[in-house]
Design an enzyme around this catalytic site. Structure first.
Site, PDB file in Angstrom:
ATOM      1  CB  CYS A 180      -0.903  -0.024   1.234  1.00 38.42           C
ATOM      2  SG  CYS A 180      -1.783   1.514   1.535  1.00 38.42           S
ATOM      3  CE1 TYR A 195      -5.416   2.051  -4.956  1.00 36.13           C
ATOM      4  CE2 TYR A 195      -3.854   3.858  -5.121  1.00 36.13           C
ATOM      5  CZ  TYR A 195      -4.173   2.588  -4.681  1.00 36.13           C
ATOM      6  OH  TYR A 195      -3.253   1.857  -3.979  1.00 36.13           O
TER       7      TYR A 195
END
Length: 318
Positions: free
Chosen positions: A63, A194
């Site tokens: 992440c 994203y």
């Protein structure tokens, strides 16, 4: 990928139908701060004093939001003060887990099997996404904060009086400039990849991916004039951009369809990325195996067969 609803786990993907095909990221909910004397920070409640051994981080090596916290922990010399658990890179029906695998560090605090158990331990009625990083207080048994940008700022200064390494990556006199570039980078690059990759509408995807590359073009021009985002000093803004750049060609270019250009096509951005990667304590926070395993195996709506690309080969030497 899932979420908690009133403390109950549900395996549920993002709802893009209600947003016209757009991916919309929700704000983090735990927003207290560690401070040198335990006084309240800008948000949240007081009572979290900087003390060695008191706090624990839950992170993912995959992440980018967790990775920027790990970078700050490393470059500020806090590895012996703040312990860490590392989740499995595969995030599917149970969300982040501690299933044993290479690089996974089990939860020594709650012996949790799933990250959502850490959230419900802190708040049995929690509703929302279960994300990393999470900064946990072993003394009060509370989650202090799960917003990576705020955790970075805590680690930058809160522990200075008890032995953190010198270096201020968010100096007060530069905060207006840092905040301005952070907003631009977050909206169009950090979260922009994203918004491109999770879009479920062609027009939305095209709008978002163009925003990504327009901003990369602007950053390339900026770095032709100066070495870092805010002049000649490495700041928090550089680390926030770096964690997206270091993943760009390996995952965002192909998996998120951010394929107008490779990062390596940008000489200044690529020089900058390699320099930051080789900054003392940073390379150890980057794990390409976890990065690629997470993205290509976890997002079944994008890559249903879970095949992980063998490449690319990146030369990060300087």
């Amino acid at each position: 990928m899932g979420l908690l609803v009133d403390g109950q786990w549900h395996d549920r993907w993002y709802d893009t139908k209600s947003t016209g095909g757009r991916f919309v990221r929700k704000d983090s909910q735990f927003r207290s701060w560690i401070t040198p004397d335990g006084s309240a920070g800008p948000t949240g409640e007081a009572g979290f004093k900087a003390e060695a051994g008191r706090y624990h981080l839950y992170i993912s090596l995959a992440c980018p939001w967790a990775s920027r916290v790990m970078i700050m922990r490393s470059i500020k010399g806090l590895k012996d003060m703040i312990s860490v658990s590392i989740v499995n890179p595969l995030m599917v029906e149970n969300g982040w887990t501690f299933e044993p695998d290479e690089g996974v560090v089990a939860d020594p605090i709650l012996d949790a099997d799933y990250m959502h158990q850490v959230y419900t331990h802190a708040d049995p009625h929690y509703s929302g996404r279960v994300t990393v990083p999470v900064l946990y207080d072993k003394q009060t048994k509370k989650i202090v904060n799960n917003e990576s940008s705020e955790i970075m700022r805590m680690l930058n200064t809160a522990f200075d009086e008890i032995g953190a390494l010198p270096g201020d990556y968010s100096p007060e006199e530069l905060l207006p400039e840092i905040d301005a570039i952070n907003k631009k980078v977050y909206d169009n690059v950090n979260n922009g990849v994203y918004k491109s990759g999770f879009a479920t509408d062609q027009a939305v995807y095209e709008e978002e991916v163009k925003n990504v590359f327009t901003t990369l073009d602007e950053l390339e021009a900026l770095l032709a004039e100066q070495p870092y985002l805010v002049g000649d000093k490495i700041t928090e803004a550089d680390w926030r951009l770096f964690t997206t750049l270091i993943r760009f060609d390996s995952v965002y270019y192909g998996h998120f369809k951010c394929n107008i250009r490779n990062l390596t096509d940008y000489p200044n951005l690529w020089r900058y990325t390699k320099e930051l990667y080789n900054y003392p304590g940073v390379a150890e926070t980057v794990d390409f195996k976890h990065i690629k395993e997470h993205y290509y195996r976890s997002h079944k709506t994008i890559n249903p067969n879970g095949i992980v690309p063998f490449g690319p080969e990146l030369d990060l030497t300087i």
